[in-house]
Scaffold this motif. Structure first.
Motif, PDB file in Angstrom:
ATOM      1  N   ASP A 185       7.526 -11.639  -5.443  1.00 12.45           N
ATOM      2  CA  ASP A 185       8.305 -10.351  -5.705  1.00 12.45           C
ATOM      3  C   ASP A 185       7.288  -9.362  -5.020  1.00 12.45           C
ATOM      4  O   ASP A 185       7.455  -7.972  -5.143  1.00 12.45           O
ATOM      5  CB  ASP A 185       8.331  -9.992  -7.027  1.00 12.45           C
TER       6      ASP A 185
ATOM      7  N   TYR B 193      -4.194 -15.573 -16.876  1.00 10.17           N
ATOM      8  CA  TYR B 193      -3.376 -15.176 -16.027  1.00 10.17           C
ATOM      9  C   TYR B 193      -3.147 -13.560 -15.881  1.00 10.17           C
ATOM     10  O   TYR B 193      -2.984 -13.093 -16.962  1.00 10.17           O
ATOM     11  CB  TYR B 193      -1.803 -15.888 -16.168  1.00 10.17           C
TER      12      TYR B 193
ATOM     13  N   SER C   8      -2.744 -15.909  -5.209  1.00 11.80           N
ATOM     14  CA  SER C   8      -1.849 -15.828  -4.260  1.00 11.80           C
ATOM     15  C   SER C   8      -1.045 -14.920  -4.450  1.00 11.80           C
ATOM     16  O   SER C   8      -0.765 -14.327  -5.291  1.00 11.80           O
ATOM     17  CB  SER C   8      -0.924 -17.286  -4.500  1.00 11.80           C
ATOM     18  N   GLU C   9      -0.295 -14.754  -3.109  1.00 13.64           N
ATOM     19  CA  GLU C   9       0.803 -13.567  -2.986  1.00 13.64           C
ATOM     20  C   GLU C   9       1.891 -13.850  -3.758  1.00 13.64           C
ATOM     21  O   GLU C   9       2.544 -15.059  -3.772  1.00 13.64           O
ATOM     22  CB  GLU C   9       1.101 -13.429  -1.594  1.00 13.64           C
ATOM     23  N   SER C  10       2.294 -13.077  -4.589  1.00 14.06           N
ATOM     24  CA  SER C  10       3.801 -13.118  -5.363  1.00 14.06           C
ATOM     25  C   SER C  10       5.033 -13.119  -4.592  1.00 14.06           C
ATOM     26  O   SER C  10       4.892 -12.378  -3.599  1.00 14.06           O
ATOM     27  CB  SER C  10       3.667 -11.911  -6.502  1.00 14.06           C
TER      28      SER C  10
ATOM     29  N   GLN D 252      -1.901 -10.167 -12.841  1.00 14.75           N
ATOM     30  CA  GLN D 252      -1.308  -9.694 -11.510  1.00 14.75           C
ATOM     31  C   GLN D 252      -1.607  -8.440 -11.045  1.00 14.75           C
ATOM     32  O   GLN D 252      -2.000  -7.644 -12.066  1.00 14.75           O
ATOM     33  CB  GLN D 252       0.249 -10.249 -11.611  1.00 14.75           C
TER      34      GLN D 252
ATOM     35  N   TYR E 244      -0.057  -9.751  -6.027  1.00 10.73           N
ATOM     36  CA  TYR E 244      -0.630 -10.883  -6.074  1.00 10.73           C
ATOM     37  C   TYR E 244      -0.667 -11.414  -7.588  1.00 10.73           C
ATOM     38  O   TYR E 244      -0.670 -10.583  -8.545  1.00 10.73           O
ATOM     39  CB  TYR E 244      -2.170 -10.571  -5.783  1.00 10.73           C
ATOM     40  N   GLU E 245      -0.876 -12.729  -7.743  1.00 10.44           N
ATOM     41  CA  GLU E 245      -0.972 -13.502  -8.930  1.00 10.44           C
ATOM     42  C   GLU E 245      -2.182 -14.232  -9.066  1.00 10.44           C
ATOM     43  O   GLU E 245      -2.756 -14.763  -8.050  1.00 10.44           O
ATOM     44  CB  GLU E 245       0.217 -14.365  -9.225  1.00 10.44           C
TER      45      GLU E 245
END
Length: 69
Positions: free
Chosen positions: A14, A27, A10-12, A29, A17-18
């Motif tokens: 901040d 996990y 998904s888009e972060s 980014q 992307y994450e």
């Protein structure tokens, strides 16, 4: 050996992307969409031993949009 690993991306908030792996604790980014394949490969290689590493990465991209009514 798992054939594939699935990442929910998904888009972060901040920027960038994450990515979170489904079924295991990976996990990661990145800042740019073009960096995503490299970052995911690196995360998988760091998490798994050679004999248990999945052969494919599947990316499920979540794109939430909010609209005013």
């Amino acid at each position: 050996m798992n054939k594939e690993i699935i990442f929910i991306v998904s888009e972060s908030l901040d920027g960038g992307y994450e990515a979170q792996a489904v079924g295991c604790s990976i996990y990661t980014q990145c800042d740019e969409y073009t960096e995503l394949p490299m970052v995911l490969r690196d995360a998988v290689k760091c998490h798994f031993e050679q004999n248990t590493m999945p052969s494919m990465i599947r990316i499920h991209f979540i794109n939430d949009k909010i609209i005013a009514v």
